[in-house]
Design a protein around this motif. Structure first.
Motif, PDB file in Angstrom:
ATOM      1  N   GLN A 106       0.857  -1.252  -0.120  1.00 25.68           N
ATOM      2  CA  GLN A 106       0.088  -0.124  -0.097  1.00 25.68           C
ATOM      3  C   GLN A 106       0.772   1.294  -0.077  1.00 25.68           C
ATOM      4  N   GLY A 107       1.858   1.120   0.796  1.00 24.50           N
ATOM      5  CA  GLY A 107       2.871   2.367   0.873  1.00 24.50           C
ATOM      6  C   GLY A 107       3.472   2.430  -0.518  1.00 24.50           C
ATOM      7  N   TYR A 152       4.238   5.364  -5.876  1.00 20.43           N
ATOM      8  CA  TYR A 152       4.064   5.517  -7.226  1.00 20.43           C
ATOM      9  C   TYR A 152       2.774   6.292  -7.674  1.00 20.43           C
ATOM     10  N   ALA A 153       1.811   6.335  -7.075  1.00 23.61           N
ATOM     11  CA  ALA A 153       0.763   7.214  -7.373  1.00 23.61           C
ATOM     12  C   ALA A 153       1.232   8.900  -7.285  1.00 23.61           C
ATOM     13  N   GLU A 154       1.742   9.212  -6.330  1.00 23.13           N
ATOM     14  CA  GLU A 154       2.580  10.552  -6.309  1.00 23.13           C
ATOM     15  C   GLU A 154       3.748  10.574  -6.981  1.00 23.13           C
ATOM     16  N   ASN A 155       4.560   9.774  -7.977  1.00 24.79           N
ATOM     17  CA  ASN A 155       5.454   9.842  -8.570  1.00 24.79           C
ATOM     18  C   ASN A 155       5.234   8.980 -10.075  1.00 24.79           C
ATOM     19  N   PRO A 156       4.146   9.468 -10.850  1.00 24.68           N
ATOM     20  CA  PRO A 156       3.828   8.717 -11.843  1.00 24.68           C
ATOM     21  C   PRO A 156       4.800   8.636 -12.960  1.00 24.68           C
ATOM     22  N   VAL A 184       9.759   3.953   0.831  1.00 21.70           N
ATOM     23  CA  VAL A 184       8.694   3.760   1.713  1.00 21.70           C
ATOM     24  C   VAL A 184       9.168   3.188   3.103  1.00 21.70           C
ATOM     25  N   VAL A 185       9.910   2.146   3.069  1.00 25.46           N
ATOM     26  CA  VAL A 185      10.152   1.929   4.537  1.00 25.46           C
ATOM     27  C   VAL A 185      10.857   2.920   5.455  1.00 25.46           C
ATOM     28  N   GLN A 201       3.638  -7.095   4.304  1.00 24.70           N
ATOM     29  CA  GLN A 201       3.964  -7.028   5.648  1.00 24.70           C
ATOM     30  C   GLN A 201       3.544  -5.619   6.107  1.00 24.70           C
ATOM     31  N   GLU A 202       3.115  -5.383   7.422  1.00 22.73           N
ATOM     32  CA  GLU A 202       2.854  -3.993   7.929  1.00 22.73           C
ATOM     33  C   GLU A 202       4.189  -3.271   7.900  1.00 22.73           C
ATOM     34  N   LEU A 203       4.029  -2.034   7.406  1.00 24.54           N
ATOM     35  CA  LEU A 203       5.219  -1.023   7.513  1.00 24.54           C
ATOM     36  C   LEU A 203       5.810  -1.062   8.725  1.00 24.54           C
TER      37      LEU A 203
END
Length: 163
Positions: free
Chosen positions: A12-13, A18-22, A50-51, A143-145
């Motif tokens: 999800q992260g 990627y949505a914010e950096n198309p 992301v991590v 896995q959860e961030l």
């Protein structure tokens, strides 16, 4: 830098990243002429954004590059070192000559470039367990961030967590 608590997964992260950096390359190698960066390495780099929660602005990019130098296991392809140190030197060289990098409109003083890079190196040295440079992204996507960050002892800068 802010710290957030999130129940979101790495997948999800990464989707948010990627949505914010198309315009970022996905699912293909990056050909830079003399150097070709395999998609798997690009994806691992994006995962580390992301991590760690580092953004894609130049100061956070330099922090991430420094973090990757010391936070990952030392057993990795030699190209990681060339890419890492080469990226730092390229940005430093540009700043020495008063030039900006990429789409950045802000010129950073060389001292700042070094400061950002060294901050990432310092953070990478604090991880509890070095991150496997050959990490299989599929093995950690769901896995959860927060769990990943806790496992490795990574401070989250908060850029990609759900608001």
């Amino acid at each position: 830098m802010m710290t957030t608590t999130s129940k979101q997964t790495l997948r999800q992260g990464l989707q948010r990243y990627y949505a914010e950096n198309p315009d970022f390359i996905q699912n293909q190698d990056l050909d830079l002429g003399l150097v070709r960066i395999p998609w798997r390495d690009l994806q691992r780099h994006d995962i580390m954004h992301v991590v760690t929660g580092y953004g894609t602005n130049l100061d956070d990019e330099m922090r991430l590059v420094g973090f990757i130098l010391t936070g990952l296991t030392w057993r990795r392809p030699w190209t990681y070192y060339v890419q890492n140190i080469g990226a730092f030197l390229e940005v430093l060289w540009r700043s020495l000559w008063g030039r900006t990098v990429g789409t950045a409109t802000t010129h950073y003083h060389p001292r700042d470039i070094c400061r950002f890079y060294l901050a990432g190196i310092r953070q990478g040295r604090t991880v509890r367990q070095p991150i496997n440079a050959y990490l299989d992204p599929a093995a950690v996507m769901d896995q959860e961030l927060d769990a990943l960050r806790q496992h490795y002892g990574i401070h989250n800068a908060g850029a990609w967590d759900a608001e």
